[in-house]
Design an enzyme around this catalytic site. Structure first.
Site, PDB file in Angstrom:
ATOM      1  CE  LYS A 137      -4.425   1.273   0.093  1.00  0.00           C
ATOM      2  NZ  LYS A 137      -5.515   0.605  -0.524  1.00  0.00           N
ATOM      3  CG  ASP A 177      -7.361   3.712  -0.861  1.00  0.00           C
ATOM      4  OD1 ASP A 177      -7.893   2.496  -0.613  1.00  0.00           O
ATOM      5  OD2 ASP A 177      -7.266   4.236   0.193  1.00  0.00           O
TER       6      ASP A 177
HETATM    7  P1  NDP Z   1     -12.915   7.967  -2.869  1.00  0.00           P
HETATM    8  O1  NDP Z   1     -11.917   8.973  -2.533  1.00  0.00           O
HETATM    9  O2  NDP Z   1     -13.345   7.959  -4.215  1.00  0.00           O
HETATM   10  O3  NDP Z   1     -14.092   8.383  -1.940  1.00  0.00           O
HETATM   11  C1  NDP Z   1     -14.033   8.467  -0.423  1.00  0.00           C
HETATM   12  C2  NDP Z   1     -15.345   8.910   0.195  1.00  0.00           C
HETATM   13  O4  NDP Z   1     -15.147   8.693   1.645  1.00  0.00           O
HETATM   14  C3  NDP Z   1     -15.792  10.276  -0.004  1.00  0.00           C
HETATM   15  O5  NDP Z   1     -17.176  10.519  -0.325  1.00  0.00           O
HETATM   16  C4  NDP Z   1     -15.043  10.992   1.052  1.00  0.00           C
HETATM   17  O6  NDP Z   1     -15.640  12.395   1.166  1.00  0.00           O
HETATM   18  C5  NDP Z   1     -15.479  10.136   2.192  1.00  0.00           C
HETATM   19  N1  NDP Z   1     -14.654  10.273   3.195  1.00  0.00           N
HETATM   20  C6  NDP Z   1     -13.222   9.992   3.123  1.00  0.00           C
HETATM   21  N2  NDP Z   1     -12.464  10.346   4.316  1.00  0.00           N
HETATM   22  C7  NDP Z   1     -13.513  10.554   5.062  1.00  0.00           C
HETATM   23  C8  NDP Z   1     -13.869  10.777   6.400  1.00  0.00           C
HETATM   24  N3  NDP Z   1     -12.611  10.914   7.259  1.00  0.00           N
HETATM   25  N4  NDP Z   1     -15.085  11.008   7.020  1.00  0.00           N
HETATM   26  C9  NDP Z   1     -16.177  10.884   6.294  1.00  0.00           C
HETATM   27  N5  NDP Z   1     -16.028  10.442   4.990  1.00  0.00           N
HETATM   28  C10 NDP Z   1     -14.960  10.402   4.588  1.00  0.00           C
HETATM   29  O7  NDP Z   1     -12.292   6.553  -2.227  1.00  0.00           O
HETATM   30  P2  NDP Z   1     -12.776   5.399  -2.516  1.00  0.00           P
HETATM   31  O8  NDP Z   1     -14.273   5.256  -2.707  1.00  0.00           O
HETATM   32  O9  NDP Z   1     -11.909   4.736  -3.488  1.00  0.00           O
HETATM   33  O10 NDP Z   1     -12.594   4.651  -1.078  1.00  0.00           O
HETATM   34  C11 NDP Z   1     -13.292   4.512   0.052  1.00  0.00           C
HETATM   35  C12 NDP Z   1     -12.959   3.392   0.901  1.00  0.00           C
HETATM   36  O11 NDP Z   1     -12.925   2.014   0.135  1.00  0.00           O
HETATM   37  C13 NDP Z   1     -11.563   3.347   1.395  1.00  0.00           C
HETATM   38  O12 NDP Z   1     -11.655   2.828   2.696  1.00  0.00           O
HETATM   39  C14 NDP Z   1     -10.634   2.595   0.646  1.00  0.00           C
HETATM   40  O13 NDP Z   1      -9.570   2.022   1.178  1.00  0.00           O
HETATM   41  C15 NDP Z   1     -11.618   1.278   0.266  1.00  0.00           C
HETATM   42  N6  NDP Z   1     -11.485   0.605  -0.827  1.00  0.00           N
HETATM   43  C16 NDP Z   1     -11.329   1.165  -1.986  1.00  0.00           C
HETATM   44  C17 NDP Z   1     -11.291   0.441  -3.430  1.00  0.00           C
HETATM   45  C18 NDP Z   1     -11.150   0.959  -4.738  1.00  0.00           C
HETATM   46  O14 NDP Z   1     -10.919   0.275  -5.441  1.00  0.00           O
HETATM   47  N7  NDP Z   1     -11.286   2.490  -4.855  1.00  0.00           N
HETATM   48  C19 NDP Z   1     -10.763  -0.787  -3.134  1.00  0.00           C
HETATM   49  C20 NDP Z   1     -10.985  -1.499  -1.754  1.00  0.00           C
HETATM   50  C21 NDP Z   1     -11.205  -0.691  -0.669  1.00  0.00           C
HETATM   51  P3  NDP Z   1     -14.981  13.738   0.879  1.00  0.00           P
HETATM   52  O15 NDP Z   1     -15.254  13.745  -0.648  1.00  0.00           O
HETATM   53  O16 NDP Z   1     -15.702  14.705   1.691  1.00  0.00           O
HETATM   54  O17 NDP Z   1     -13.368  13.513   1.245  1.00  0.00           O
END
Ligand code: NDP
Length: 457
Positions: A137, A177
């Site tokens: 990672k 991510d």
């Molecule tokens: P994105 O950056 O596309 O979206 C993240 C989302 O979560 C946004 O809506 C963001 O809001 C919100 N968010 C981030 N930090 C916080 C916080 N501290 N409190 C509340 N909301 C928060 O990321 P992904 O959708 O790619 O990833 C989301 C999760 O899924 C993560 O845990 C990631 O590790 C996991 N994941 C992702 C994969 C992938 O293929 N993308 C694969 C497997 C797991 P804002 O826009 O306001 O920051």
């Protein structure tokens, strides 16, 4: 020590406690890493009780120590001409079953404890997919929010100017991510190609479709999560049709989980971002969310301007007070604590599926398990993204591209297999229905046996 595992021997308990204490002693400030290690080690007690060879060969001590940790300076110049300095990381955790593989996160909260927890979890998740990929990672404390395109490009190019020497199609293959989507992957790939002087498509996944990306990669984590939960519901005679669902976040994972849920007849009534959440009892309009988040990079609060019957509330944790049958936390780590778990259960939640990495705290997980809530742990349920990344690597290696339907069908099959192997492992160790333990055990065995076969390295 354990509330999750049940079949234990005193010496296996001691072994786990010793390894865990040493992890905390060595890096006392890395709380998220401690949490991830604790969850997994607790689940392994019955395995260690039955198979003393793992302790005899110090498998746990080796597993919790990354093979390599890289930390580096990322200097770049902002729009006002000022020099900015961020910190970059890549943790190459375990390559027993394949080259390191795992995403890159750009978020101000990133530090070694976050990258290590994510890298550690990735080892077991990648093992569960059945594909030959190890765990890693990376990321940076850079915050893409509010930055211009030019600033994001400047930062990302500088990040890759150091990272390139540590990665490659056969050694370490990063992906996206939080904060790293198609735009950032594109800039990273461009800079890598420029430095290396060759088009090594297999060095990054999540690439654009025009230059080696895979169809269905964008959708894979969200769709895969829904496929996994579908299996879990089907085993109890349920499906998504007409179910009320709450999905936190509004990023890549959330958006495509919502898309698949709606296709399967569920009514998704809420989603969120780090500022707050929207509640739309008529069912969320996904086109609006996609436009706001994927194109305009706007706040979710703006949804209510176009859909005035919906409500916006500040703060992201209140989303768990909305009554629903199914809850999918898809935003970030530790977003769902025991209080939230109690509210969900009191409101009649039937199933919880983790789309984000480690979104539920340990007390929340234990509460769901005690209450008999169907619980799909992240390592298994969100493995669809890395699984399709693995398929992207295969397509790059063969110089061809599969259709959307073909990739989607493979994804569906992989999620089914992960579900079945998690169920089987839980049953084999007398923990029927405990998918947290099942996923951890099934992921562990393949890696641990590969480590034993490869000697002390
Ligand atoms: P994105 O950056 O596309 O979206 C993240 C989302 O979560 C946004 O809506 C963001 O809001 C919100 N968010 C981030 N930090 C916080 C916080 N501290 N409190 C509340 N909301 C928060 O990321 P992904 O959708 O790619 O990833 C989301 C999760 O899924 C993560 O845990 C990631 O590790 C996991 N994941 C992702 C994969 C992938 O293929 N993308 C694969 C497997 C797991 P804002 O826009 O306001 O920051």
């Amino acid at each position: 020590m354990s509330t999750i595992s049940t079949t234990v021997s005193a010496s296996a308990e001691d072994y786990v406690q010793r390894v865990y204490s040493e992890v905390v002693r060595r890096d006392p400030l890395e709380q998220e890493f401690h949490q991830a290690v604790k969850e997994i080690l607790e689940c392994l007690v019955p395995v260690l009780s039955r198979h003393p060879q793992y302790e005899a060969n110090a498998v746990l001590e080796r597993l919790v120590e990354p093979e390599r940790t890289i930390s580096f300076r990322v200097p770049w110049i902002d729009e006002s001409g000022k020099v900015q300095v961020n910190r970059g990381y890549r943790v190459q955790f375990n390559s027993a079953i394949g080259p390191y593989k795992g995403g890159i996160r750009f978020h101000p909260s990133v530090y070694s404890g976050i990258i290590k927890f994510l890298g550690f979890e990735q080892i077991f998740k990648n093992s569960l997919t059945g594909l030959p990929i190890g765990g890693g990672k990376g990321g940076s404390d850079f915050d893409p929010k509010g930055k211009t395109d030019r600033e994001v490009m400047a930062f990302t190019q500088s990040f890759m100017t150091e990272l390139y020497r540590h990665i490659g199609p056969d050694t370490d293959i990063p992906a996206g991510d939080i904060g790293v989507g198609a735009r950032e992957i594109g800039y990273m790939f461009g800079q890598y190609k420029r430095i290396r002087g060759g088009h090594e498509g297999g060095v990054l996944t999540g690439k654009g479709l025009l230059y080696g990306g895979s169809l269905a990669r964008k959708e894979a984590t969200g769709y895969g999560l829904v496929y996994f939960v579908q299996e879990m519901l089907a085993a109890e005679g349920h499906d998504f049709e007409g179910q009320t669902v709450v999905v936190s976040g509004s990023g890549n994972v959330s958006i495509y989980a919502i898309e698949k849920l709606q296709q399967l007849g569920a009514v998704v009534v809420a989603c969120s971002d780090s500022g707050g959440y929207i509640y739309d009892p008529q069912g969320i309009n996904l086109d609006t969310v996609k436009r706001l988040k994927e194109q305009e990079r706007a706040r979710i609060s703006e949804y209510v301007n176009e859909h005035p019957h919906a409500q916006y509330s500040e703060g992201s944790t209140g989303i768990w007070t909305i009554p629903c049958q199914i809850a999918l936390p898809c935003a970030t780590q530790n977003e769902l604590d025991e209080d939230a778990a109690r509210k969900l259960v009191a409101n009649g939640v039937m199933a919880v599926g983790e789309g984000a990495n480690m979104p539920s705290t340990l007390p929340a997980i234990n509460y769901f398990l005690q209450q008999g809530t169907l619980f799909a742990p992240a390592k298994a349920a969100n493995a669809g993204g890395v699984a399709v990344s693995g398929l992207e690597m295969s397509q790059n290696g063969m110089r061809l591209s599969w259709s959307f339907e073909e990739v989607d069908e493979r994804l569906r099959q992989i999620m089914k297999n992960i579900y079945r192997s998690s169920v089987r492992a839980a049953e084999e160790y007398a923990l029927p229905g405990n998918l947290v333990a099942g996923a951890n055990i099934a992921g562990f065995l393949k890696v641990a046996d590969s480590m034993l076969a490869q000697g002390v390295v």
